[in-house]
Design a protein around this motif. Structure first.
Motif, PDB file in Angstrom:
ATOM      1  N   UNK A 133      35.193  41.695  48.292  1.00 32.82           N
ATOM      2  CA  UNK A 133      35.580  41.313  47.046  1.00 32.82           C
ATOM      3  C   UNK A 133      36.499  42.902  47.489  1.00 32.82           C
ATOM      4  N   UNK A 134      37.819  42.756  46.756  1.00 35.45           N
ATOM      5  CA  UNK A 134      39.120  43.579  46.946  1.00 35.45           C
ATOM      6  C   UNK A 134      39.095  44.602  45.991  1.00 35.45           C
ATOM      7  N   UNK A 135      38.797  45.330  45.217  1.00 36.61           N
ATOM      8  CA  UNK A 135      39.579  46.068  44.032  1.00 36.61           C
ATOM      9  C   UNK A 135      41.109  46.551  43.564  1.00 36.61           C
ATOM     10  N   UNK A 136      41.181  45.119  43.402  1.00 34.74           N
ATOM     11  CA  UNK A 136      42.650  45.069  43.299  1.00 34.74           C
ATOM     12  C   UNK A 136      42.854  45.640  42.213  1.00 34.74           C
ATOM     13  N   UNK A 137      43.088  46.480  41.861  1.00 32.62           N
ATOM     14  CA  UNK A 137      43.136  47.647  40.659  1.00 32.62           C
ATOM     15  C   UNK A 137      43.846  48.729  41.438  1.00 32.62           C
ATOM     16  N   UNK A 138      42.407  49.290  42.044  1.00 32.01           N
ATOM     17  CA  UNK A 138      42.998  50.361  42.255  1.00 32.01           C
ATOM     18  C   UNK A 138      43.570  50.421  43.998  1.00 32.01           C
TER      19      UNK A 138
ATOM     20  N   UNK B  57      48.699  43.380  46.795  1.00 30.02           N
ATOM     21  CA  UNK B  57      47.534  42.822  46.069  1.00 30.02           C
ATOM     22  C   UNK B  57      46.693  41.876  46.052  1.00 30.02           C
ATOM     23  N   UNK B  58      47.163  40.868  45.397  1.00 26.77           N
ATOM     24  CA  UNK B  58      46.664  39.607  45.604  1.00 26.77           C
ATOM     25  C   UNK B  58      46.264  39.124  46.951  1.00 26.77           C
ATOM     26  N   UNK B  59      47.475  39.413  47.330  1.00 29.27           N
ATOM     27  CA  UNK B  59      47.962  38.580  48.709  1.00 29.27           C
ATOM     28  C   UNK B  59      46.710  38.557  49.473  1.00 29.27           C
ATOM     29  N   UNK B  60      46.492  40.367  49.363  1.00 28.76           N
ATOM     30  CA  UNK B  60      45.580  40.937  50.609  1.00 28.76           C
ATOM     31  C   UNK B  60      44.434  40.233  49.963  1.00 28.76           C
ATOM     32  N   UNK B  61      43.349  40.157  48.589  1.00 30.98           N
ATOM     33  CA  UNK B  61      42.564  39.788  48.166  1.00 30.98           C
ATOM     34  C   UNK B  61      42.237  38.451  48.993  1.00 30.98           C
ATOM     35  N   UNK B  62      42.983  38.101  48.561  1.00 28.64           N
ATOM     36  CA  UNK B  62      43.111  36.482  49.485  1.00 28.64           C
ATOM     37  C   UNK B  62      42.654  36.402  50.720  1.00 28.64           C
ATOM     38  N   UNK B  63      43.306  37.361  51.562  1.00 31.37           N
ATOM     39  CA  UNK B  63      43.359  37.573  53.230  1.00 31.37           C
ATOM     40  C   UNK B  63      41.836  38.118  53.262  1.00 31.37           C
ATOM     41  N   UNK B  64      41.330  38.821  52.070  1.00 38.36           N
ATOM     42  CA  UNK B  64      40.213  39.115  52.219  1.00 38.36           C
ATOM     43  C   UNK B  64      38.767  38.464  52.008  1.00 38.36           C
TER      44      UNK B  64
END
Length: 87
Positions: free
Chosen positions: A2-7, A27-34
């Motif tokens: 999980x990526x803390x997208x807000x931070x 942030x959305x792109x990094x969250x999807x790729x991780x």
């Protein structure tokens, strides 16, 4: 993972002066790729499972080797006893 997208978004906007819309997209792109990444805890659990399996297999092989050693040793002692008895 999980990526803390807000931070992540706040770091991009506040510290790197990125536009908010671009920071949100990134942030959305990094969250999807991780999503497929593994945590250290997951890796440690998998390693412990493999190590346990390895130890179980080694113990099984050791039991076989000791058993075969006893059989061969017993056979050699029997043959030696038969040879001595014939003399």
């Amino acid at each position: 993972m999980a990526l803390n997208k807000l931070a992540f978004h706040n770091v991009l906007v506040q510290e790197m002066d990125a536009p908010s819309s671009s920071a949100e997209k990134l942030a959305d792109l990094v969250d999807e790729s991780t999503d497929d990444l593994v945590t250290k805890h997951d890796l440690a659990l998998a390693q412990a499972e493999i190590l346990t399996s390895f130890h179980e297999e080694m113990n099984r092989m050791l039991k076989w080797m000791v058993g075969l050693g006893l059989i061969v040793g017993g056979g050699l002692i029997g043959l030696l006893a038969a040879l001595v008895a014939k003399l």
